[in-house]
Design an enzyme around this catalytic site. Structure first.
Site, PDB file in Angstrom:
ATOM      1  N   LYS A 196       1.032   5.533   9.607  1.00 56.81           N
ATOM      2  CA  LYS A 196       0.320   6.168   8.498  1.00 56.81           C
ATOM      3  C   LYS A 196      -0.141   7.583   8.842  1.00 56.81           C
ATOM      4  O   LYS A 196      -0.245   8.428   7.957  1.00 56.81           O
ATOM      5  CB  LYS A 196      -0.875   5.305   8.057  1.00 56.81           C
ATOM      6  CG  LYS A 196      -0.449   4.053   7.314  1.00 56.81           C
ATOM      7  CD  LYS A 196      -1.559   3.493   6.445  1.00 56.81           C
ATOM      8  CE  LYS A 196      -1.045   2.334   5.604  1.00 56.81           C
ATOM      9  NZ  LYS A 196      -2.095   1.645   4.860  1.00 56.81           N
ATOM     10  N   LYS A 204      10.651  -2.215   5.779  1.00 57.29           N
ATOM     11  CA  LYS A 204       9.799  -3.111   5.004  1.00 57.29           C
ATOM     12  C   LYS A 204       9.659  -2.631   3.554  1.00 57.29           C
ATOM     13  O   LYS A 204       9.599  -1.424   3.308  1.00 57.29           O
ATOM     14  CB  LYS A 204       8.426  -3.126   5.703  1.00 57.29           C
ATOM     15  CG  LYS A 204       7.321  -3.794   4.942  1.00 57.29           C
ATOM     16  CD  LYS A 204       5.993  -3.670   5.673  1.00 57.29           C
ATOM     17  CE  LYS A 204       5.139  -2.574   5.075  1.00 57.29           C
ATOM     18  NZ  LYS A 204       3.720  -2.677   5.364  1.00 57.29           N
ATOM     19  N   LYS A 237       4.416  -1.168  -0.715  1.00 55.61           N
ATOM     20  CA  LYS A 237       3.908  -0.906  -2.063  1.00 55.61           C
ATOM     21  C   LYS A 237       3.650   0.575  -2.305  1.00 55.61           C
ATOM     22  O   LYS A 237       3.547   0.992  -3.445  1.00 55.61           O
ATOM     23  CB  LYS A 237       2.686  -1.761  -2.361  1.00 55.61           C
ATOM     24  CG  LYS A 237       1.558  -1.715  -1.374  1.00 55.61           C
ATOM     25  CD  LYS A 237       0.335  -2.289  -2.062  1.00 55.61           C
ATOM     26  CE  LYS A 237      -0.142  -3.609  -1.555  1.00 55.61           C
ATOM     27  NZ  LYS A 237      -1.186  -3.426  -0.553  1.00 55.61           N
TER      28      LYS A 237
HETATM   29  P1  TYM Z   1      -1.315  -5.195   2.295  1.00 54.93           P
HETATM   30  O1  TYM Z   1      -2.138  -4.967   1.082  1.00 54.93           O
HETATM   31  O2  TYM Z   1      -0.506  -4.081   2.821  1.00 54.93           O
HETATM   32  O3  TYM Z   1      -0.346  -6.420   2.055  1.00 54.93           O
HETATM   33  C1  TYM Z   1      -0.809  -7.670   1.540  1.00 54.93           C
HETATM   34  C2  TYM Z   1      -0.085  -8.820   2.203  1.00 54.93           C
HETATM   35  O4  TYM Z   1       1.318  -8.732   1.953  1.00 54.93           O
HETATM   36  C3  TYM Z   1       2.040  -8.779   3.188  1.00 54.93           C
HETATM   37  N1  TYM Z   1       3.219  -7.914   3.045  1.00 54.93           N
HETATM   38  C4  TYM Z   1       4.487  -8.345   3.149  1.00 54.93           C
HETATM   39  N2  TYM Z   1       5.015  -9.543   3.399  1.00 54.93           N
HETATM   40  C5  TYM Z   1       6.369  -9.646   3.429  1.00 54.93           C
HETATM   41  N3  TYM Z   1       7.185  -8.603   3.204  1.00 54.93           N
HETATM   42  C6  TYM Z   1       6.709  -7.365   2.940  1.00 54.93           C
HETATM   43  N4  TYM Z   1       7.510  -6.354   2.724  1.00 54.93           N
HETATM   44  C7  TYM Z   1       5.284  -7.198   2.908  1.00 54.93           C
HETATM   45  N5  TYM Z   1       4.487  -6.131   2.673  1.00 54.93           N
HETATM   46  C8  TYM Z   1       3.233  -6.584   2.771  1.00 54.93           C
HETATM   47  C9  TYM Z   1       1.069  -8.241   4.220  1.00 54.93           C
HETATM   48  O5  TYM Z   1       1.417  -8.661   5.516  1.00 54.93           O
HETATM   49  C10 TYM Z   1      -0.239  -8.829   3.725  1.00 54.93           C
HETATM   50  O6  TYM Z   1      -0.370 -10.161   4.164  1.00 54.93           O
HETATM   51  N6  TYM Z   1      -4.998  -4.993   5.637  1.00 54.93           N
HETATM   52  C11 TYM Z   1      -4.267  -5.850   4.738  1.00 54.93           C
HETATM   53  C12 TYM Z   1      -5.147  -6.473   3.678  1.00 54.93           C
HETATM   54  C13 TYM Z   1      -6.326  -7.161   4.248  1.00 54.93           C
HETATM   55  C14 TYM Z   1      -6.349  -8.413   4.910  1.00 54.93           C
HETATM   56  C15 TYM Z   1      -7.699  -8.623   5.279  1.00 54.93           C
HETATM   57  C16 TYM Z   1      -5.367  -9.355   5.208  1.00 54.93           C
HETATM   58  C17 TYM Z   1      -7.581  -6.678   4.241  1.00 54.93           C
HETATM   59  N7  TYM Z   1      -8.417  -7.561   4.866  1.00 54.93           N
HETATM   60  C18 TYM Z   1      -8.087  -9.767   5.982  1.00 54.93           C
HETATM   61  C19 TYM Z   1      -5.763 -10.497   5.897  1.00 54.93           C
HETATM   62  C20 TYM Z   1      -7.104 -10.690   6.268  1.00 54.93           C
HETATM   63  C21 TYM Z   1      -3.195  -5.033   4.042  1.00 54.93           C
HETATM   64  O7  TYM Z   1      -3.244  -3.850   3.986  1.00 54.93           O
HETATM   65  O8  TYM Z   1      -2.219  -5.776   3.433  1.00 54.93           O
END
Ligand code: TYM
Length: 327
Positions: A110, A192, A195
């Site tokens: 990032k 990957k 979003k």
């Molecule tokens: P975030 O918002 O980027 O993504 C949310 C969840 O989706 C999963 N993910 C994917 N899984 C499979 N293929 C992909 N291409 C893909 N892109 C994203 C991520 O692994 C995630 O599980 N920091 C975290 C959000 C968060 C969180 C937490 C998660 C905040 N606090 C506490 C677990 C526990 C995040 O940015 O995920």
């Protein structure tokens, strides 16, 4: 078991987020004690337009409900409505080494992408994530593969704190699905699906209209060999097979057999249709929830109150252990 997970309200909820995370949450909520958050404090690590952040937070919350996360079974809330997240993050950050944070691949990635805004939050973001998890005594954290490193830090911090102050936190385990932990971009199938990808054709949102979903799958990048099989050297086709399997419930092997001898064009259409069909009821419910903001806000408030009660209990324990005077 206590389960915790969250999604940042940036961009849109993609089918990668759905397959890697939300789909598993739906199964886990049936048998466990779950909390799921729209992690809006995390979203501040990149610049946000306030009105858009507010709207996107509501939209993500409505998408949680539309996917089938049930406020009667799970605690669903918005992170910033529970102030203990920030409170614990500060305490944990004083127990985290800068070297540990600088090593994080997501931080490096990032920072490269946002050269004009390498803020302190971008570095300390995994500490906030650890606080999210540890606040609730979480046993299991269902996430995609990209969050594995952050989960390891949460575990290290729990162990470090417990060793120093006595047993306080549950040491959480990651729950990463065997299939679908890394759904890849439709345009660049070795990367990957993200979003925040600027290329609209690379990602599919769970609220994309059916014609948009079909168009994106038709344009999906594959390869020149015409075999529909799951293989390392065929990342585009393997990704499409994984997506098809996740949305139809057939195994990858069954899908391979189903499309044996068919061309890529037909296959891509079938994947697009499977995704659009599976998402149609979700989209219908999403529009219903969005049209009743008062109900949405009521559910959000109720979730925050429940989460706050649990978090306050942990904070009382933590403050006592580290020597803060009682208020
Ligand atoms: P975030 O918002 O980027 O993504 C949310 C969840 O989706 C999963 N993910 C994917 N899984 C499979 N293929 C992909 N291409 C893909 N892109 C994203 C991520 O692994 C995630 O599980 N920091 C975290 C959000 C968060 C969180 C937490 C998660 C905040 N606090 C506490 C677990 C526990 C995040 O940015 O995920």
């Amino acid at each position: 078991m206590r389960i915790y997970s969250g999604i940042q309200p940036t961009g849109c909820i993609t089918i990668g987020n759905y397959i890697g995370a939300v789909k598993n949450w739906l199964e886990l909520q049936e048998e466990n004690d779950c909390l799921f958050a729209v992690a809006n404090q995390h979203a501040l690590t990149v610049r946000q337009v306030p009105q858009e952040l507010r709207e996107r937070t509501l939209s993500f919350f409505a998408q949680f409900l539309a996917c089938g996360l049930d406020p009667e079974k799970s605690i669903l809330y918005v992170q910033s409505n529970v102030p203990e997240h920030s409170e614990l993050a500060w305490i944990l950050s004083c127990h985290t080494y800068i070297g540990e944070l600088e090593r994080m691949t997501q931080f490096k990635d990032k920072s490269r992408k946002n050269e004009d805004n390498i803020n302190a939050g971008l570095l300390t973001y995994p500490v906030l994530m650890a606080a999210d998890i540890l606040l609730f005594g979480s046993d299991l954290v269902p996430v995609g593969k990209d969050q594995k490193q952050h989960l390891e830090l949460a575990r290290d911090l729990a162990i470090r704190f417990n060793n120093r102050y006595g047993d306080t936190f549950v040491v959480p385990e990651p729950y990463i699905p065997k299939q679908g932990a890394k759904i890849t971009s439709l345009q660049n199938p070795t990367e990957k699906m993200s979003k925040s990808d600027k290329d609209q054709n690379a990602t599919v949102s769970i609220i994309d209209p059916p014609d948009v979903i079909m168009r994106k799958f038709k344009r999906a990048v594959t390869d020149s060999d015409n075999r529909i099989v799951f293989a390392e050297e065929k990342p585009g086709i393997s990704n499409l097979l994984t997506i098809y399997s996740a949305f139809t419930g057939v195994t990858v092997e069954e899908a391979e057999a189903r499309f044996q001898g068919k061309g890529y064009g037909d296959f891509k259409l079938a994947v697009g249709e499977a995704v659009a069909d599976a998402l149609a009821p979700v989209q219908k419910k999403y529009n219903e929830y969005l049209s009743d903001k008062a109900e949405l806000e009521r559910i959000m408030k109720e979730g925050a109150e429940k989460a706050h009660r649990l978090a306050a209990r942990t904070m009382r324990k933590v403050k006592k252990k580290i020597g803060f005077v009682q208020d």
